[in-house]
Design a protein around this motif. Structure first.
Motif, PDB file in Angstrom:
ATOM      1  N   ARG A  20      -8.202  21.642  51.657  1.00 60.23           N
ATOM      2  CA  ARG A  20      -7.314  22.520  50.903  1.00 60.23           C
ATOM      3  C   ARG A  20      -5.929  21.874  50.825  1.00 60.23           C
ATOM      4  O   ARG A  20      -5.501  21.185  51.740  1.00 60.23           O
ATOM      5  CB  ARG A  20      -7.192  23.896  51.563  1.00 60.23           C
ATOM      6  CG  ARG A  20      -8.467  24.728  51.553  1.00 60.23           C
ATOM      7  CD  ARG A  20      -8.202  26.140  52.059  1.00 60.23           C
ATOM      8  NE  ARG A  20      -7.270  26.878  51.215  1.00 60.23           N
ATOM      9  CZ  ARG A  20      -6.002  27.097  51.514  1.00 60.23           C
ATOM     10  NH1 ARG A  20      -5.470  26.630  52.635  1.00 60.23           N
ATOM     11  NH2 ARG A  20      -5.230  27.784  50.690  1.00 60.23           N
ATOM     12  N   LEU A  21      -5.243  22.132  49.695  1.00 57.61           N
ATOM     13  CA  LEU A  21      -3.895  21.584  49.499  1.00 57.61           C
ATOM     14  C   LEU A  21      -3.873  20.089  49.797  1.00 57.61           C
ATOM     15  O   LEU A  21      -3.043  19.573  50.545  1.00 57.61           O
ATOM     16  CB  LEU A  21      -2.886  22.330  50.380  1.00 57.61           C
ATOM     17  CG  LEU A  21      -2.804  23.847  50.171  1.00 57.61           C
ATOM     18  CD1 LEU A  21      -1.867  24.479  51.196  1.00 57.61           C
ATOM     19  CD2 LEU A  21      -2.336  24.176  48.755  1.00 57.61           C
ATOM     20  N   ARG A  22      -4.813  19.388  49.171  1.00 60.07           N
ATOM     21  CA  ARG A  22      -4.945  17.962  49.450  1.00 60.07           C
ATOM     22  C   ARG A  22      -3.696  17.172  49.091  1.00 60.07           C
ATOM     23  O   ARG A  22      -3.430  16.118  49.676  1.00 60.07           O
ATOM     24  CB  ARG A  22      -6.150  17.416  48.678  1.00 60.07           C
ATOM     25  CG  ARG A  22      -7.483  17.983  49.145  1.00 60.07           C
ATOM     26  CD  ARG A  22      -8.641  17.379  48.375  1.00 60.07           C
ATOM     27  NE  ARG A  22      -9.911  17.927  48.818  1.00 60.07           N
ATOM     28  CZ  ARG A  22     -11.090  17.608  48.290  1.00 60.07           C
ATOM     29  NH1 ARG A  22     -11.125  16.709  47.295  1.00 60.07           N
ATOM     30  NH2 ARG A  22     -12.199  18.144  48.743  1.00 60.07           N
ATOM     31  N   GLU A  23      -2.928  17.686  48.116  1.00 61.25           N
ATOM     32  CA  GLU A  23      -1.723  16.973  47.714  1.00 61.25           C
ATOM     33  C   GLU A  23      -0.669  16.945  48.824  1.00 61.25           C
ATOM     34  O   GLU A  23       0.254  16.130  48.791  1.00 61.25           O
ATOM     35  CB  GLU A  23      -1.125  17.619  46.454  1.00 61.25           C
ATOM     36  CG  GLU A  23      -0.516  19.005  46.632  1.00 61.25           C
ATOM     37  CD  GLU A  23      -1.539  20.132  46.662  1.00 61.25           C
ATOM     38  OE1 GLU A  23      -1.113  21.303  46.744  1.00 61.25           O
ATOM     39  OE2 GLU A  23      -2.754  19.842  46.586  1.00 61.25           O
ATOM     40  N   GLN A  24      -0.808  17.830  49.809  1.00 61.81           N
ATOM     41  CA  GLN A  24       0.125  17.843  50.933  1.00 61.81           C
ATOM     42  C   GLN A  24      -0.333  16.938  52.077  1.00 61.81           C
ATOM     43  O   GLN A  24       0.407  16.732  53.036  1.00 61.81           O
ATOM     44  CB  GLN A  24       0.310  19.269  51.448  1.00 61.81           C
ATOM     45  CG  GLN A  24       0.943  20.205  50.430  1.00 61.81           C
ATOM     46  CD  GLN A  24       1.095  21.626  50.944  1.00 61.81           C
ATOM     47  OE1 GLN A  24       0.950  21.883  52.139  1.00 61.81           O
ATOM     48  NE2 GLN A  24       1.366  22.557  50.051  1.00 61.81           N
ATOM     49  N   GLY A  25      -1.535  16.419  51.977  1.00 66.60           N
ATOM     50  CA  GLY A  25      -2.065  15.569  53.033  1.00 66.60           C
ATOM     51  C   GLY A  25      -1.531  14.154  52.956  1.00 66.60           C
ATOM     52  O   GLY A  25      -1.125  13.667  51.898  1.00 66.60           O
ATOM     53  N   ALA A 164      -6.314  11.494  63.436  1.00 70.78           N
ATOM     54  CA  ALA A 164      -5.307  12.539  63.258  1.00 70.78           C
ATOM     55  C   ALA A 164      -5.253  12.956  61.795  1.00 70.78           C
ATOM     56  O   ALA A 164      -5.612  12.202  60.886  1.00 70.78           O
ATOM     57  CB  ALA A 164      -3.936  12.055  63.716  1.00 70.78           C
ATOM     58  N   SER A 165      -4.784  14.182  61.590  1.00 69.08           N
ATOM     59  CA  SER A 165      -4.611  14.742  60.252  1.00 69.08           C
ATOM     60  C   SER A 165      -3.152  15.126  60.081  1.00 69.08           C
ATOM     61  O   SER A 165      -2.552  15.740  60.965  1.00 69.08           O
ATOM     62  CB  SER A 165      -5.504  15.969  60.081  1.00 69.08           C
ATOM     63  OG  SER A 165      -5.246  16.621  58.854  1.00 69.08           O
ATOM     64  N   VAL A 166      -2.565  14.753  58.943  1.00 66.78           N
ATOM     65  CA  VAL A 166      -1.153  15.014  58.675  1.00 66.78           C
ATOM     66  C   VAL A 166      -1.013  15.778  57.366  1.00 66.78           C
ATOM     67  O   VAL A 166      -1.673  15.460  56.370  1.00 66.78           O
ATOM     68  CB  VAL A 166      -0.358  13.689  58.585  1.00 66.78           C
ATOM     69  CG1 VAL A 166       1.064  13.933  58.094  1.00 66.78           C
ATOM     70  CG2 VAL A 166      -0.336  12.995  59.936  1.00 66.78           C
ATOM     71  N   LYS A 167      -0.144  16.800  57.382  1.00 66.48           N
ATOM     72  CA  LYS A 167       0.198  17.518  56.156  1.00 66.48           C
ATOM     73  C   LYS A 167       1.704  17.737  56.107  1.00 66.48           C
ATOM     74  O   LYS A 167       2.336  18.025  57.123  1.00 66.48           O
ATOM     75  CB  LYS A 167      -0.535  18.861  56.064  1.00 66.48           C
ATOM     76  CG  LYS A 167      -1.913  18.777  55.447  1.00 66.48           C
ATOM     77  CD  LYS A 167      -2.459  20.148  55.102  1.00 66.48           C
ATOM     78  CE  LYS A 167      -3.754  20.031  54.317  1.00 66.48           C
ATOM     79  NZ  LYS A 167      -4.281  21.361  53.934  1.00 66.48           N
TER      80      LYS A 167
END
Length: 224
Positions: A20-25, A164-167
């Motif tokens: 979700r909200l991939r553009e923020q990733g 890790a995952s970054v948003k």
């Protein structure tokens, strides 16, 4: 032994993939490093005796791993189990024309992996130094070091920064070009910042003990 640095791009795994909200990733490891360096409190998520537990704690890091510490009596710091550590910074409120479009400008990171209990005495001391210096640079060489008894009472966990995952969310509301733009309502962002205040001495401190420079210099600045 010299180890290869971690890749500049974070891996896209099933646990870190942005659905979700991939553009923020972001898959840029530099963004992960910046988020970690901008804070010193994280939340450790772990399952203890079949139940989820989320524990706030301070952290430090080197180029490859995150260090977390606490009491040896803490059930959440047993090590050897999958964990998820999160760090979040709120940069402001996004106030749109409709409540549905309201949001938050933020930077967040989620680190996945299996926490390892640090048992090697030299690594444990080095990890605690990283943790101390991350929160207050200069404090490790100023204050008294941990005693053997204190080290024995302290658990230190190490968590790899490989997965890790970054948003990151920045900018204005998203409804400026929609029907609600005709409502004539104010919309925009309300920034949120935090800075260090003036050092407050311990009431038991003699009046002739000065504030050390590495602490005094932080007044009016932001962490990191």
């Amino acid at each position: 032994m010299t180890r290869e640095p971690l890749p500049a791009t974070l891996p896209d795994t099933d646990r870190t993939r942005h659905r979700r909200l991939r553009e923020q990733g972001s898959l840029d490891r530099a963004d992960l490093d910046a988020i970690l360096d901008a804070g010193f409190v994280c939340h450790l998520g772990v399952v203890v005796e079949g139940r989820p537990m989320v524990v706030p704690t301070v952290y430090g890091r080197d180029e490859r791993q995150l260090y977390l510490h606490g009491s040896v009596a803490s059930r959440s710091l047993a090590g050897g189990t999958p964990v998820c550590v999160t760090v979040t910074h709120v940069d402001g409120l996004v106030l749109a024309r409709s409540v549905f479009e309201h949001g938050v400008n933020y930077r967040s990171a989620m680190i996945h992996g299996e926490a390892r209990k640090v048992t090697d005495p030299e690594e444990k001391l080095a990890g605690l130094r990283r943790l101390t210096e991350h929160a207050t640079p200069g404090q490790w060489t100023y204050a008294r070091r941990p005693s053997r008894k204190e080290l024995a009472a302290t658990t230190l966990l190490a968590l790899s920064l490989e997965e890790a995952s970054v948003k990151i969310r920045t900018g204005a509301p998203d409804d400026g070009d929609g029907p609600d733009a005709e409502l004539g309502l104010w919309a925009g962002t309300l920034p949120l910042t935090s800075v260090w205040g003036a050092p407050v001495p311990d009431p038991a401190l003699p009046s002739d003990v000065p504030v050390p420079g590495h602490i005094a210099r932080r007044e009016g600045t932001r962490h990191g």
